[in-house]
Design an enzyme around this catalytic site. Structure first.
Site, PDB file in Angstrom:
ATOM      1  N   SER A 144     -27.782 -24.575 -12.790  1.00  0.00           N
ATOM      2  CA  SER A 144     -27.746 -25.421 -13.984  1.00  0.00           C
ATOM      3  C   SER A 144     -29.073 -26.089 -14.287  1.00  0.00           C
ATOM      4  O   SER A 144     -29.795 -26.482 -13.371  1.00  0.00           O
ATOM      5  CB  SER A 144     -26.686 -26.520 -13.779  1.00  0.00           C
ATOM      6  OG  SER A 144     -25.429 -25.932 -13.559  1.00  0.00           O
TER       7      SER A 144
ATOM      8  N   HIS B  15     -19.668 -30.325 -14.302  1.00  0.00           N
ATOM      9  CA  HIS B  15     -19.295 -29.545 -13.109  1.00  0.00           C
ATOM     10  C   HIS B  15     -18.564 -30.397 -12.074  1.00  0.00           C
ATOM     11  O   HIS B  15     -17.652 -29.920 -11.410  1.00  0.00           O
ATOM     12  CB  HIS B  15     -20.549 -28.906 -12.495  1.00  0.00           C
ATOM     13  CG  HIS B  15     -21.098 -27.764 -13.302  1.00  0.00           C
ATOM     14  ND1 HIS B  15     -20.452 -26.555 -13.434  1.00  0.00           N
ATOM     15  CD2 HIS B  15     -22.226 -27.669 -14.052  1.00  0.00           C
ATOM     16  CE1 HIS B  15     -21.156 -25.747 -14.221  1.00  0.00           C
ATOM     17  NE2 HIS B  15     -22.238 -26.409 -14.614  1.00  0.00           N
TER      18      HIS B  15
END
Ligand SMILES: CC(C)(COP(=O)(O)OP(=O)(O)O)[C@@H](O)C(=O)NCCC(N)=O
Length: 460
Positions: free
Chosen positions: A292, A390
């Protein structure tokens, strides 16, 4: 104009039928829904906002009727259960906003669901702009969100794998919607759906051909620590045949495409669904992780450095040793000069090409970024939106990677750093509730080590 609004609303937003006739009243003519949609689409943005405020204010819940029934329910507390349930059901019905039926009727006409998704996007825009304080618009958002959550529940979504044989229309949309690592050309697009890659989207029968949320996956030997190895642009000849090379799935981009479906958590469901899909295709696959970006780290760091400079507390961030190295590396003579030089250094990408500079910056940026991700909060949750996403899904903050994105964007946004949020499948539901209820961030030894280094060095 305003009268036009009044006229259309009075005509198409039918009054709530009485409790007794609630299941006996025939649906209004479809033309009501079509007129509403047509009228709404013809409005300019500010008129749309005014129209929605009016709809939510004057065509919502009959508060007087609801409060009378609430009093009645109190009076019946001593009565038999059947009577209490009866009055509760009347109260429940009285809390139905008048416009809810219209929304239900619109969902049944051609293009109606898509219209309501876009309508909620407008409602969210009004709420975000705080342009009007009426709480009614929040009520309208709540009603829309609960309807959309039912219509877009996982069981009604279709998982589509996008390949080079998918339609040009959908491939074009995949390319246009990619929000994380923009797709530059056909070669790039072909690579994203080619060997050792997977691209999945959720679609819905009510919005054919529209990918609602898109997930890009790289199939690798181990969890990637840099994005260039995934999105580098070159046509590849290798064919996906060596299954033993595939042990890990790396989610390197996810984007939702409908602003009106925010909060329906499609991204979370898509990740979980794709994990199951990959497990059936690669039974031995055991590693699932994101790679990410860390949007916002650079600007957070710049603000921190300028604050330290103003308060003359530069030494809070760097150790004595680091100060000396930065001073030497940037020919600075005073503390403020060093801080200025450090700020300039970080925004430029010159340190990337200098072994000396990057070795000086690595430990410093790694622990500052670990703290930014793990320690910086907004209302108790991770400040960084990607971390929050997340962590809500139950992933753990697993590995911070140096020189993970050396593109100009990667350097500018996060000093080249990227992070793996790892999905340990047996822990995700436990981690998710730990995070959502107790605001606990589950993190690896590497992250916790960097955070404690930050806390030791900096007296922030
Ligand atoms: C990260 C995304 C996909 C999460 O969407 P979703 O799971 O639907 O969450 P939510 O919008 O329901 O809270 C979404 O927020 C998004 O597209 N963000 C911008 C691109 C990115 N990946 O940060």
């Amino acid at each position: 104009g305003f009268t036009g609004m009044e006229e259309i609303l009075t005509r198409v937003v039918a009054p709530l039928p009485t409790y007794e006739t609630r299941e006996k009243s025939p649906p209004p003519p479809e033309s009501n829904s079509l007129d509403f949609m047509h009228f709404y689409k013809s409005l300019e943005k500010e008129d749309k906002h005014r129209f929605l405020s009016k709809l939510s204010q004057d065509f919502g819940v009959d508060h007087k009727g609801a409060s009378e029934l609430a009093v009645k329910l109190l009076d019946t507390q001593l009565r038999d259960l059947a009577t209490i349930l009866q009055v509760e059901d009347r109260l429940r019905y009285s809390l139905t906003p008048r416009y809810k039926q219209l929304l239900n009727h619109i969902s049944r006409v051609e293009g109606g669901v898509k219209f309501l998704v876009d309508l909620r996007a407008d409602v969210l825009e009004i709420i975000a702009s705080k342009s009007n304080e009426t709480p009614h618009i929040k009520d309208l958002n709540g009603t829309l969100k609960s309807l959309l959550s039912e219509w877009f529940s996982v069981g009604l979504l279709r998982l589509e794998r996008i390949t080079w044989h998918s339609s040009c229309e959908i491939l074009q949309k995949i390319s246009q919607y990619e929000a994380v690592h923009p797709i530059r050309n056909w070669t790039d697009l072909k690579r994203r759906v080619g060997p050792y890659r997977r691209c999945y989207a959720f679609t819905h029968a009510a919005m054919p051909g529209e990918p609602l949320v898109v997930l890009h996956v790289a199939l690798t030997e181990d969890i990637s620590d840099n994005i260039q190895s995934i999105v580098r642009e070159f046509a590849t000849l290798d064919v996906e045949e060596d299954v033993n090379k595939v042990n890990a799935a790396v989610f390197y981009s996810i984007s939702s495409t409908q602003a009106g479906l925010q909060g329906v958590e499609l991204g979370n469901y898509l990740i979980k669904r794709v994990v199951r899909e990959l497990q059936s295709e690669f039974p031995h696959m055991a590693r699932f992780s994101s790679l990410s970006p860390i949007p916002g780290f650079s600007s957070w760091l710049q603000a921190l450095l300028s604050q330290c400079r103003k308060e003359g507390r530069g030494s809070d961030l760097l150790s004595e040793q680091e100060w000396k190295e930065v001073e030497k590396a940037t020919d600075s003579t005073s503390a403020t000069q060093t801080l200025d030089a450090l700020r300039r250094l970080i925004t430029s990408s010159e340190w990337l090409r200098s072994e000396k500079l990057s070795s000086v910056l690595e430990p410093l940026l790694m622990r500052l970024c670990a703290w930014y991700l793990y320690g910086e909060k907004r209302r108790g949750y991770a400040l960084n939106p990607v971390a929050n996403f997340h962590l809500q899904n139950g992933a753990s903050m697993w590995r911070l990677n140096w020189l993970a994105d050396t593109s100009p964007r990667g350097i500018a946004n996060s000093c080249g750093l990227m992070v793996n949020y790892r999905y340990f499948l047996n822990d995700t539901s436990k981690n998710s509730s730990l995070y959502l209820q107790n605001k606990v961030v589950v993190a690896s030894e590497q992250i916790l080590g960097l955070v404690s280094q930050f806390q030791k060095t900096s007296k922030l």
